[in-house]
Write a protein that holds these residues in place. Structure first.
Motif, PDB file in Angstrom:
ATOM      1  N   ARG B  53       0.832  -1.212   0.000  1.00 19.91           N
ATOM      2  CA  ARG B  53       0.000   0.000   0.000  1.00 19.91           C
ATOM      3  C   ARG B  53       0.862   1.257   0.000  1.00 19.91           C
ATOM      4  O   ARG B  53       0.423   2.304  -0.469  1.00 19.91           O
ATOM      5  N   GLN B  54       2.095   1.132   0.523  1.00 26.79           N
ATOM      6  CA  GLN B  54       2.944   2.325   0.628  1.00 26.79           C
ATOM      7  C   GLN B  54       3.957   2.458  -0.506  1.00 26.79           C
ATOM      8  O   GLN B  54       4.667   3.465  -0.582  1.00 26.79           O
ATOM      9  N   GLY B  57       4.660   5.690  -2.493  1.00 27.46           N
ATOM     10  CA  GLY B  57       5.317   6.867  -1.920  1.00 27.46           C
ATOM     11  C   GLY B  57       6.841   6.814  -1.987  1.00 27.46           C
ATOM     12  O   GLY B  57       7.509   7.707  -1.473  1.00 27.46           O
ATOM     13  N   TYR B  58       7.408   5.775  -2.610  1.00 24.58           N
ATOM     14  CA  TYR B  58       8.864   5.662  -2.627  1.00 24.58           C
ATOM     15  C   TYR B  58       9.399   5.638  -4.056  1.00 24.58           C
ATOM     16  O   TYR B  58       8.733   5.145  -4.969  1.00 24.58           O
ATOM     17  N   ALA B  64      11.650   1.664  -0.307  1.00 23.71           N
ATOM     18  CA  ALA B  64      10.530   1.280   0.561  1.00 23.71           C
ATOM     19  C   ALA B  64      10.981   0.209   1.555  1.00 23.71           C
ATOM     20  O   ALA B  64      10.660   0.276   2.745  1.00 23.71           O
TER      21      ALA B  64
END
Ligand code: SF4
Ligand code: SF4
Lengths: 371, 93
Positions: B53-54, B57-58, B64
């Motif tokens: 899910r993250q 953002g990287y 990440a």
């Protein structure tokens, strides 16, 4: 997907929402198949309205149920059939819909082909008209083939041909495979269960144990043939068949009937397995909170199967098959491959549970309209 | 399955959950469903779900992993991510 024990144990405790949700849109049907699991025929006057049906679709979408299996009765007998399917697809709820094909003419096939996220299963129960019509009624096989031709002409893509396996059609397995290949279709085989009107024909139509063994080996060699996890009781014969190999009722599987009643699975339309109604509580609340579903998610006892070396593969089989043949849920499946089901049946001298609570069977036969 | 979506997993590149995919949280992790190929995949760890899910953002998967995953477990996660690329849950961006 192979058998994965840790995942299976999780599944037995139930999921946040079903994976395999069936929604029977209507009890109305223009055929009168002898094995109909929902005893369909007459429309129920209390059927969900279009607005209620759309609200239900919205809730299904909000619960992130990725697709819904639409059945009946004959779902296309609802006048708002296309409206509901298009509403579901617009909310990214895929639709897999099951039909006898009688209402798929050229125009309907065109319209169906234009809908994304739509799978169609056309049902036949024999590879020729004679065998199939014995179960589904005179003219039904021809009508289903006509529907398949229309779907092919409309370039629908790979639809499914769905067959309930019986004593009369197991010898036709290869013919079904050829028929599917002819249309570029996928073959889907499911188990005859003593549910609905099926209880009346189960004894005479269920495959013999030799036929079940033949079917098992045939399926093992053809993992591409779909079964909806129907035959996991046969996994006790050796290598597990493809699938989760568990009874998902109330855990990953669920049925909503045409009047909004929620049952543990499509094959247990009976008061004992009714969890609530979507009109009273909404579907999510029934799924999460019904006492029935909570109890189905408790670790079950292996009962009479606890000493069986194949319990891990077969898990005692199908709850519906046991219930409607009058067995206890802790008994072996009536079609236990080691014959323990026969023994249990003989010992009980059971009364079949013949009264599937809402019976919508028509009282007189009708002719299939030819269109 | 379109050819352009099949890509070899490279941890130095940026990846994300495919726009065709819905994630549904479950007690064991999540279900991932690809609406395009209609494949359902079981994600059997909440940490893996949080990680994917993250990813968005990287700059890269490696970034990440540096930020979110203890070094000792890195290899396990790289393997899991690679298999999610094969099953078209993740795509390049
Ligand atoms: S004894 Fe029970 S678990 Fe063993 S094969 Fe028969 S039904 Fe399945
Ligand atoms: S009761 Fe039978 S048909 Fe229903 S989910 Fe369980 S095994 Fe499947």
């Amino acid at each position: 997907m192979g058998a994965d024990t840790s995942l299976r144990n999780r599944f037995e405790r139930g999921l946040a929402a079903p994976i395999c949700l069936t929604w029977e849109l209507t009890y109305a049907c223009n055929l009168a198949c002898t094995h109909c699991l929902s005893s369909s025929g007459r429309r129920d006057p209390n059927e969900l309205t279009t607005a209620q049906a759309k609200a239900l679709i919205d809730e299904i979408a909000a619960m992130q149920i990725f697709y819904v299996n639409i059945g009946g009765g004959e779902p296309m007998m609802r006048r708002d059939f296309f409206e509901l399917v298009e509403h579901a697809v617009a909310q990214h709820v895929g639709v897999k819909f099951s039909t006898n094909g009688t209402r798929i003419d050229a125009a309907a096939a065109q319209r169906l082909a234009g809908i994304d996220y739509l799978d169609i299963q056309v049902s036949i129960d024999g590879a020729d008209a004679e065998t199939s019509d014995r179960i589904r009624g005179v003219g039904s096989y021809k009508a289903a083939r006509r529907a398949m031709d229309h779907l092919a002409d409309a370039r629908f893509g790979p639809f499914k041909i769905s067959v309930v396996m019986t004593r009369d059609n197991i010898a036709q397995l290869d013919a079904f495979e050829r028929l599917a290949a002819h249309y570029g279709a996928q073959l889907r085989l499911t188990r005859l269960r003593p549910s609905g009107r099926g209880v009346d024909v189960w004894e005479s139509l269920r495959p013999t144990s030799a036929q079940n063994r033949e079917l098992y080996h045939w399926l093992l060699e053809r993992p591409h043939v779909l079964t909806g996890d129907s035959f996991f009781h046969l996994s006790a014969l050796g290598d597990p068949l493809d699938g989760l190999n568990l009874c998902g009722a109330g855990r990953v599987v669920c049925l909503i009937d045409p009047v909004g009643e929620v049952y543990a699975c499509p094959f247990v339309i009976h008061d004992e397995f009714r969890a609530g109604n979507v009109r009273d509580q909404g579907f999510g609340a029934v799924w999460r909170e019904s006492e029935l579903f909570k109890s189905l998610r408790e670790p079950g006892s292996a009962g009479a199967c606890s000493s069986c070396g194949s319990y891990d593969a077969c898990r005692g089989g199908c709850m519906a098959a046991k219930f409607f043949t009058g067995l206890e849920l802790t008994d072996p499946d009536p079609e236990c491959v080691f014959g323990h089901g026969e023994t249990a049946l003989a010992k009980k001298r059971v009364v079949l549970r013949r009264v599937p609570s809402p019976d919508h069977s028509r009282r007189v036969a009708v002719a299939i309209s030819s269109r | 399955m379109s050819l352009s979506t099949i890509r070899v997993f490279d941890a130095s590149a940026p990846w994300r959950v495919s726009p065709q995919v819905s994630l549904r949280d479950e007690s064991f992790g999540a279900l991932a469903y690809n609406h395009d190929n209609r494949r359902l995949v079981f994600l059997k760890s909440a940490q893996l779900v949080a990680l994917i899910r993250q990813l968005d953002g990287y700059e890269s998967v490696n970034d990440a992993l540096d930020a979110l995953i203890p070094t000792g477990q890195r290899e396990r996660y790289v393997k899991a991510l690679a298999s999610l690329v094969t099953s078209e849950i993740l795509c390049g961006r």
